[in-house]
Design an enzyme around this catalytic site. Structure first.
Site, PDB file in Angstrom:
ATOM      1  N   TYR A  22       0.779  -1.120  -0.081  1.00  0.00           N
ATOM      2  CA  TYR A  22       0.206   0.002   0.149  1.00  0.00           C
ATOM      3  C   TYR A  22       0.878   1.182   0.058  1.00  0.00           C
ATOM      4  O   TYR A  22       2.143   1.053   0.577  1.00  0.00           O
ATOM      5  CB  TYR A  22      -0.869   0.025   1.236  1.00  0.00           C
ATOM      6  CG  TYR A  22      -1.737   1.252   1.361  1.00  0.00           C
ATOM      7  CD1 TYR A  22      -2.603   1.506   0.218  1.00  0.00           C
ATOM      8  CD2 TYR A  22      -1.788   1.869   2.444  1.00  0.00           C
ATOM      9  CE1 TYR A  22      -3.330   2.702   0.478  1.00  0.00           C
ATOM     10  CE2 TYR A  22      -2.764   3.044   2.775  1.00  0.00           C
ATOM     11  CZ  TYR A  22      -3.422   3.316   1.685  1.00  0.00           C
ATOM     12  OH  TYR A  22      -4.244   4.519   1.780  1.00  0.00           O
TER      13      TYR A  22
ATOM     14  N   TYR B 245      -2.591   5.220   9.154  1.00  0.00           N
ATOM     15  CA  TYR B 245      -1.902   4.074   8.771  1.00  0.00           C
ATOM     16  C   TYR B 245      -0.758   3.877   9.684  1.00  0.00           C
ATOM     17  O   TYR B 245       0.523   3.814   9.377  1.00  0.00           O
ATOM     18  CB  TYR B 245      -1.490   4.075   7.353  1.00  0.00           C
ATOM     19  CG  TYR B 245      -1.280   2.663   6.841  1.00  0.00           C
ATOM     20  CD1 TYR B 245      -2.311   1.607   6.502  1.00  0.00           C
ATOM     21  CD2 TYR B 245      -0.147   2.141   6.074  1.00  0.00           C
ATOM     22  CE1 TYR B 245      -2.260   0.544   5.989  1.00  0.00           C
ATOM     23  CE2 TYR B 245      -0.052   0.850   5.694  1.00  0.00           C
ATOM     24  CZ  TYR B 245      -1.052   0.110   5.512  1.00  0.00           C
ATOM     25  OH  TYR B 245      -0.896  -1.177   5.125  1.00  0.00           O
TER      26      TYR B 245
HETATM   27  P1  NAD Z   1      -8.234  -9.138   4.569  1.00  0.00           P
HETATM   28  O1  NAD Z   1      -8.671  -8.631   6.095  1.00  0.00           O
HETATM   29  O2  NAD Z   1      -9.233  -9.697   3.658  1.00  0.00           O
HETATM   30  O3  NAD Z   1      -7.047  -9.871   4.610  1.00  0.00           O
HETATM   31  C1  NAD Z   1      -5.843 -10.023   5.572  1.00  0.00           C
HETATM   32  C2  NAD Z   1      -5.660 -11.403   6.032  1.00  0.00           C
HETATM   33  O4  NAD Z   1      -4.497 -11.322   6.742  1.00  0.00           O
HETATM   34  C3  NAD Z   1      -6.947 -11.959   6.627  1.00  0.00           C
HETATM   35  O5  NAD Z   1      -7.454 -13.101   6.120  1.00  0.00           O
HETATM   36  C4  NAD Z   1      -6.254 -12.391   8.053  1.00  0.00           C
HETATM   37  O6  NAD Z   1      -6.552 -13.668   8.378  1.00  0.00           O
HETATM   38  C5  NAD Z   1      -4.724 -12.587   7.505  1.00  0.00           C
HETATM   39  N1  NAD Z   1      -3.827 -12.761   8.732  1.00  0.00           N
HETATM   40  C6  NAD Z   1      -3.635 -11.743   9.701  1.00  0.00           C
HETATM   41  N2  NAD Z   1      -2.763 -12.262  10.572  1.00  0.00           N
HETATM   42  C7  NAD Z   1      -2.380 -13.507  10.203  1.00  0.00           C
HETATM   43  C8  NAD Z   1      -1.524 -14.434  10.673  1.00  0.00           C
HETATM   44  N3  NAD Z   1      -0.677 -14.346  11.801  1.00  0.00           N
HETATM   45  N4  NAD Z   1      -1.255 -15.455   9.968  1.00  0.00           N
HETATM   46  C9  NAD Z   1      -2.222 -15.875   8.826  1.00  0.00           C
HETATM   47  N5  NAD Z   1      -2.959 -14.891   8.348  1.00  0.00           N
HETATM   48  C10 NAD Z   1      -3.146 -13.711   9.027  1.00  0.00           C
HETATM   49  O7  NAD Z   1      -7.617  -7.522   4.089  1.00  0.00           O
HETATM   50  P2  NAD Z   1      -7.105  -7.231   2.586  1.00  0.00           P
HETATM   51  O8  NAD Z   1      -7.264  -5.645   2.660  1.00  0.00           O
HETATM   52  O9  NAD Z   1      -7.622  -8.017   1.633  1.00  0.00           O
HETATM   53  O10 NAD Z   1      -5.611  -7.385   2.812  1.00  0.00           O
HETATM   54  C11 NAD Z   1      -4.762  -8.282   1.923  1.00  0.00           C
HETATM   55  C12 NAD Z   1      -3.582  -7.679   1.752  1.00  0.00           C
HETATM   56  O11 NAD Z   1      -3.865  -6.547   0.932  1.00  0.00           O
HETATM   57  C13 NAD Z   1      -2.794  -7.066   2.967  1.00  0.00           C
HETATM   58  O12 NAD Z   1      -1.316  -7.313   2.916  1.00  0.00           O
HETATM   59  C14 NAD Z   1      -2.934  -5.603   2.929  1.00  0.00           C
HETATM   60  O13 NAD Z   1      -2.224  -4.930   3.517  1.00  0.00           O
HETATM   61  C15 NAD Z   1      -3.017  -5.302   1.493  1.00  0.00           C
HETATM   62  N6  NAD Z   1      -3.610  -4.031   0.909  1.00  0.00           N
HETATM   63  C16 NAD Z   1      -4.898  -3.944   1.450  1.00  0.00           C
HETATM   64  C17 NAD Z   1      -5.255  -2.396   1.016  1.00  0.00           C
HETATM   65  C18 NAD Z   1      -6.935  -2.035   1.464  1.00  0.00           C
HETATM   66  O14 NAD Z   1      -7.330  -0.911   1.221  1.00  0.00           O
HETATM   67  N7  NAD Z   1      -7.701  -3.122   1.724  1.00  0.00           N
HETATM   68  C19 NAD Z   1      -4.562  -1.799   0.148  1.00  0.00           C
HETATM   69  C20 NAD Z   1      -3.380  -2.229  -0.305  1.00  0.00           C
HETATM   70  C21 NAD Z   1      -2.916  -3.354   0.193  1.00  0.00           C
END
Ligand code: NAD
Length: 293
Positions: free
Chosen positions: A182, A192
């Site tokens: 991100y 953040y």
């Molecule tokens: P999400 O909540 O769907 O996914 C995050 C996942 O991380 C969850 O399924 C959770 O179970 C898992 N997780 C957390 N701790 C864990 C652990 N110790 N072991 C195993 N799994 C674990 O949310 P998302 O937004 O789809 O996130 C997915 C990726 O995308 C992340 O890296 C997030 O930072 C990134 N991202 C999100 C955004 C946004 O705005 N949503 C923007 C850019 C990047």
């Protein structure tokens, strides 16, 4: 037409916790292109993901894009990416029934189980992030939360890549790792905090290091930096709606991103069309990152 054909490819996807997040949409696109799916799921969310795969009420979310039928996964593998092996697990977690019922839920245990079913992993998706103090500003983040954010959200890319190496190295046509970042890892995004901005920054340079380390073994490592999207994790940050509105109002493409656009970009990065692309950060953010004001 140049097709993206991932038939016969095995994809190991971390970070599926529901049918909203990026990992779910990435899984659907990879399978629409032909890939076989294995999910490495946080132990406490295994039951939820199992029911999403079966429930009638979630049937629509399982429909693959490009009219490719319904999503089917080979196996859900419990995995908490905080732990390389079970020796790393603290007593409290070991004695927690929600974990204990899964046996070995370390990265090693997950890869060992997978190794009994497949000879290779062609695609590894890292879509995991967590900070226990995500709502705290950087200046008010504790050392413990900062280190947890780095461990779960950044180091896990290295740990997973190393553990999966025997299944990914020296395969004909090469293999591919994709992680999610991100813009908050490069510039200040208010809200953040909790060590997450540091973790994303670390994730991006780690991906470049890994690209260099693993390139000679035919493994490409890339990052997608996605625009803000209202996933479960993002809603925990605070005002995700405000972040989306802000990005929309300033992006060259003046609209929010769709999760399946991250899925599409991932499929491209994992395909032979991206065979010379490694160590890159690809922005899937409607162009927001290029703007100065
Ligand atoms: P999400 O909540 O769907 O996914 C995050 C996942 O991380 C969850 O399924 C959770 O179970 C898992 N997780 C957390 N701790 C864990 C652990 N110790 N072991 C195993 N799994 C674990 O949310 P998302 O937004 O789809 O996130 C997915 C990726 O995308 C992340 O890296 C997030 O930072 C990134 N991202 C999100 C955004 C946004 O705005 N949503 C923007 C850019 C990047």
């Amino acid at each position: 037409m140049i097709p993206i054909d991932l038939k016969g490819k095995v994809a190991l996807i971390t970070g599926v916790g529901d049918n909203v997040g990026f990992a779910w949409h990435i899984a659907k696109t990879l399978q629409a292109a032909g890939a076989t799916l294995f999910f490495a799921v946080h132990p406490r969310l295994v039951g939820i993901v199992e029911s999403i795969m079966e429930r009638d009420t979630d049937a629509e979310s399982r429909i693959l894009p490009y009219a490719q039928g319904n999503m089917k996964i080979e196996k859900i593998l419990p995995c908490d990416v905080s732990f390389d092996t079970m020796d790393d697990v603290d007593e409290k977690t070991k004695n927690d029934k929600r974990y204990a019922k899964h046996g070995d839920f370390s990265i090693k245990g997950m890869i060992d189980t997978l190794s009994q079913q497949v000879k290779s992993v062609d695609i590894l998706i890292h879509a995991v992030a967590f900070s226990p103090e995500i709502k705290n500003s950087a200046v008010n983040t504790s050392r413990a939360a900062y280190l947890t954010a780095l461990s779960v959200s950044a180091y896990s890319l290295t740990a997973l890549s190393r553990a999966a190496l025997p299944l990914m190295e020296n395969k004909p046509g090469g293999t591919s790792v994709v992680g999610l970042s991100y813009i908050g890892g490069e510039r200040v995004v208010p809200h953040y905090g909790g060590g997450m901005s540091t973790a994303k920054s670390a994730l991006q340079i780690d991906a470049k290091q890994l690209a260099s380390n693993l390139g000679p073994k035919g493994i490409r490592v890339n990052i997608i930096s996605a625009g803000p999207y209202a996933s479960r994790a993002a809603k925990a940050i605070g005002d995700i709606g405000q972040m989306i509105d802000h990005a929309t109002s300033r992006s060259p493409l003046p609209r929010p991103i769709e999760a399946d656009e991250v899925g599409n970009a991932t499929a491209f990065l994992c395909s032979p069309l991206a065979s010379a692309i490694t160590g890159q950060v690809l922005y899937v953010d409607c162009g927001y990152n290029v703007m100065g004001v």
